[in-house]
Write a protein that holds these residues in place. Sequence first.
Motif, mmCIF file in Angstrom:
data_model
loop_
_atom_site.group_PDB
_atom_site.id
_atom_site.type_symbol
_atom_site.label_atom_id
_atom_site.label_comp_id
_atom_site.label_asym_id
_atom_site.label_seq_id
_atom_site.Cartn_x
_atom_site.Cartn_y
_atom_site.Cartn_z
ATOM 1 N N ILE A 1 9.730 33.012 -31.198
ATOM 2 C CA ILE A 1 9.342 33.502 -29.965
ATOM 3 C C ILE A 1 9.576 32.551 -28.856
ATOM 4 O O ILE A 1 9.945 32.597 -27.723
ATOM 5 C CB ILE A 1 7.728 33.728 -29.905
ATOM 6 N N LEU A 2 9.342 31.164 -29.182
ATOM 7 C CA LEU A 2 9.661 29.859 -28.505
ATOM 8 C C LEU A 2 11.028 29.800 -28.371
ATOM 9 O O LEU A 2 11.580 29.679 -27.244
ATOM 10 C CB LEU A 2 9.138 28.735 -29.205
ATOM 11 N N VAL A 3 12.044 29.847 -29.337
ATOM 12 C CA VAL A 3 13.346 29.752 -29.335
ATOM 13 C C VAL A 3 13.835 31.020 -28.272
ATOM 14 O O VAL A 3 14.896 30.843 -27.420
ATOM 15 C CB VAL A 3 14.051 30.133 -30.601
ATOM 16 N N MET A 4 13.619 32.183 -28.661
ATOM 17 C CA MET A 4 14.317 33.290 -27.818
ATOM 18 C C MET A 4 13.531 33.298 -26.417
ATOM 19 O O MET A 4 14.160 33.536 -25.187
ATOM 20 C CB MET A 4 13.822 34.736 -28.520
ATOM 21 N N GLY A 5 12.360 32.773 -26.144
ATOM 22 C CA GLY A 5 11.648 32.730 -24.828
ATOM 23 C C GLY A 5 12.335 31.604 -23.976
ATOM 24 O O GLY A 5 12.558 31.854 -22.914
ATOM 25 N N THR A 6 12.741 30.672 -24.459
ATOM 26 C CA THR A 6 13.417 29.428 -23.933
ATOM 27 C C THR A 6 14.808 29.894 -23.525
ATOM 28 O O THR A 6 15.169 29.730 -22.439
ATOM 29 C CB THR A 6 13.342 28.233 -24.806
ATOM 30 N N GLY A 7 15.507 30.741 -24.422
ATOM 31 C CA GLY A 7 16.818 31.175 -24.023
ATOM 32 C C GLY A 7 16.747 32.153 -22.868
ATOM 33 O O GLY A 7 17.600 31.996 -22.082
ATOM 34 N N LEU A 8 15.661 33.225 -22.914
ATOM 35 C CA LEU A 8 15.516 34.224 -21.687
ATOM 36 C C LEU A 8 15.257 33.257 -20.574
ATOM 37 O O LEU A 8 15.934 33.578 -19.421
ATOM 38 C CB LEU A 8 14.550 34.820 -22.165
ATOM 39 N N TRP A 9 14.305 32.369 -20.590
ATOM 40 C CA TRP A 9 13.955 31.705 -19.295
ATOM 41 C C TRP A 9 15.179 31.026 -18.522
ATOM 42 O O TRP A 9 15.432 31.146 -17.527
ATOM 43 C CB TRP A 9 12.826 30.630 -19.634
ATOM 44 N N PHE B 1 21.231 34.600 -25.816
ATOM 45 C CA PHE B 1 20.531 33.729 -25.081
ATOM 46 C C PHE B 1 20.477 32.022 -25.558
ATOM 47 O O PHE B 1 20.266 31.529 -24.933
ATOM 48 C CB PHE B 1 18.855 34.315 -25.435
ATOM 49 N N GLY B 2 20.824 31.992 -26.686
ATOM 50 C CA GLY B 2 21.357 30.788 -27.343
ATOM 51 C C GLY B 2 22.383 29.957 -26.687
ATOM 52 O O GLY B 2 22.345 28.736 -26.434
ATOM 53 N N MET B 3 23.051 30.777 -25.838
ATOM 54 C CA MET B 3 24.294 30.028 -25.360
ATOM 55 C C MET B 3 23.587 29.191 -24.002
ATOM 56 O O MET B 3 24.185 28.285 -23.517
ATOM 57 C CB MET B 3 25.518 31.220 -24.740
ATOM 58 N N ALA B 4 22.848 29.998 -23.398
ATOM 59 C CA ALA B 4 22.086 29.299 -22.128
ATOM 60 C C ALA B 4 21.416 28.125 -22.690
ATOM 61 O O ALA B 4 21.319 26.885 -22.237
ATOM 62 C CB ALA B 4 21.203 30.480 -21.491
ATOM 63 N N THR B 5 20.919 28.246 -23.959
ATOM 64 C CA THR B 5 19.869 27.025 -24.455
ATOM 65 C C THR B 5 21.083 25.943 -24.752
ATOM 66 O O THR B 5 20.717 24.922 -24.500
ATOM 67 C CB THR B 5 19.331 27.578 -25.583
ATOM 68 N N PRO C 1 23.461 18.451 -29.036
ATOM 69 C CA PRO C 1 23.532 17.680 -27.897
ATOM 70 C C PRO C 1 23.983 16.168 -28.349
ATOM 71 O O PRO C 1 24.240 15.003 -27.352
ATOM 72 C CB PRO C 1 22.213 17.675 -27.236
ATOM 73 N N ILE C 2 23.510 15.672 -29.464
ATOM 74 C CA ILE C 2 23.476 14.405 -29.965
ATOM 75 C C ILE C 2 25.398 13.966 -29.899
ATOM 76 O O ILE C 2 25.621 12.889 -29.634
ATOM 77 C CB ILE C 2 23.119 14.168 -31.449
ATOM 78 N N ALA C 3 26.099 14.999 -30.217
ATOM 79 C CA ALA C 3 27.481 14.865 -30.178
ATOM 80 C C ALA C 3 28.070 15.020 -28.700
ATOM 81 O O ALA C 3 28.842 14.260 -28.234
ATOM 82 C CB ALA C 3 28.424 15.766 -30.957
ATOM 83 N N ASN D 1 24.080 28.834 -35.568
ATOM 84 C CA ASN D 1 24.547 28.197 -34.298
ATOM 85 C C ASN D 1 23.764 27.248 -33.934
ATOM 86 O O ASN D 1 24.203 26.287 -32.997
ATOM 87 C CB ASN D 1 24.764 29.244 -33.246
ATOM 88 N N GLU D 2 22.834 26.786 -34.413
ATOM 89 C CA GLU D 2 21.737 25.652 -34.092
ATOM 90 C C GLU D 2 21.221 25.419 -32.807
ATOM 91 O O GLU D 2 20.963 24.614 -32.072
ATOM 92 C CB GLU D 2 22.457 24.245 -34.414
ATOM 93 N N ALA D 3 21.422 26.481 -31.784
ATOM 94 C CA ALA D 3 20.988 26.774 -30.445
ATOM 95 C C ALA D 3 19.539 26.337 -30.328
ATOM 96 O O ALA D 3 18.781 27.226 -31.040
ATOM 97 C CB ALA D 3 21.443 27.912 -29.827
ATOM 98 N N GLY D 4 18.966 25.430 -29.923
ATOM 99 C CA GLY D 4 17.484 25.087 -29.704
ATOM 100 C C GLY D 4 17.042 24.072 -30.624
ATOM 101 O O GLY D 4 16.002 23.426 -30.580
#
Length: 472
Positions: A21-29, A103-107, A284-286, A276-279
Amino acid sequence: MNLVHVLETISSWIWGAPLIILVMGTGLWLTIRLKMLQVFRLPLAIKLIGKAPNEGSGDVSSFAALSTALAATVGTGSIVGVATAIKLGGPGALFWMVVAAFFGMATKYAEGVLAVKYRVKDRNGQFSGGPMYYIENGLGRRFKPLAMLFAFSGMLVALFGIGTFPQVKAIVSSTENSFGVPPIVTALIIATLTALVTIGGLKSIAKVSTKVVPFKTGLYVLICIIVLIRFADQLPAAIALVLHSAFSTTSATGGFAGATIMLAMRSGVARGIFANEAGLGSAPIAAAAAKTKWPAEQGLISMTGVFIDTMVICLMTGLTLLVSGVWSGPTDAGLMTQQAFSSAFPLGAELLTIILIMFAFTTMLGWNYYGERCVEYLLGVKWIKPYRYLFIALVAGGAFIKLDAIWLLADIFNAMMAFPNLIALLGLSGIVVAETRTYMDSLYSNKQKGILAGASVSAAIQVEEKGQTVNS
């Protein structure tokens, strides 16, 4: 109750409804706040992969930073993970995997933006960035415990989870089963190659990644296309099955036990996040090391990582499993893709083994760098070399360690990376929007200047032509 059972219970709960829910919710937001940037700016993002200006500060090119991130992301999870999701949740899991990736693309975009925005230089003069830095420097010092939790978890995942043991096991098992190579020989070769690349740090890892990642990705996609062409008559039915199964219970058939809508959703989303490790906050370290003066520019390039991994590789993997019919058979998930390839052409299994080796090896390289930056954040630059030597030693011994508890611990520590990162993304979403607006305004301004400059040149040519006519 033994340790493995306890860890299984914790892992099932933590990767259940709360995190999904947190992962999908963050991507949606983020999708809403960024006005579906992953759709309308995707052509620009793809264009930037090979044509980014690489202006400003940084350690490696934008493409090298993306390749390093993809080295870690496009791994065995993009093949075996998809098979596991379909085996458990049915064909509908593939649909939910794609939804999670959308949604992960936005994240992933937001992660890239914040990584460059809040990056710093360490005492060796190298750039460091990622969730630990944008948590502390973006949210504020009072959130440093969250940043330390992320870095500590990331270090453990790199040393004892995704970065070492599972990848070495995958390589050793593949070479032994397909080519009869003894495990100890493979382990020593992999450890030596890992040492040769990782001792040189990011630039050495990026140099290898920029060559291996495009090759392994292109080769795998090509083989998937061959399989899909071989079973082209089954493709429309496979796509229809995916869409139907996403919104209805999938009946038991062959070796498939059946699945509910909720199971399909949970399997697809969870395995998609792993793929895909989105979230999770690793990529972002790379991204923080990229040569760029615009955080949003690297954010767009980072966003393409999810597109390449899930929308291309994972989707094609899933479709090959469906059109070949192996998904509903008795075959173990780990061998399903191999069987699908073998059914299409004679050397399919051997080619997949070679690709899996490349996938696993580059995953180790990428996660070596992630762990290094986490160690630098927690302990300072003096611990980087000891970390590298420990990593190499663990790679050498990884072939002889049982994975049951290790895999479960890695799952738990992955979640411990995701929670702090997602909290930061929500808290700093306003910064992401502002940086996006600044970058887009600069693109518009440069475009207008180009139009005006073109108009001025055109006018000058016309004046010159008129002058020549009068003189004649």
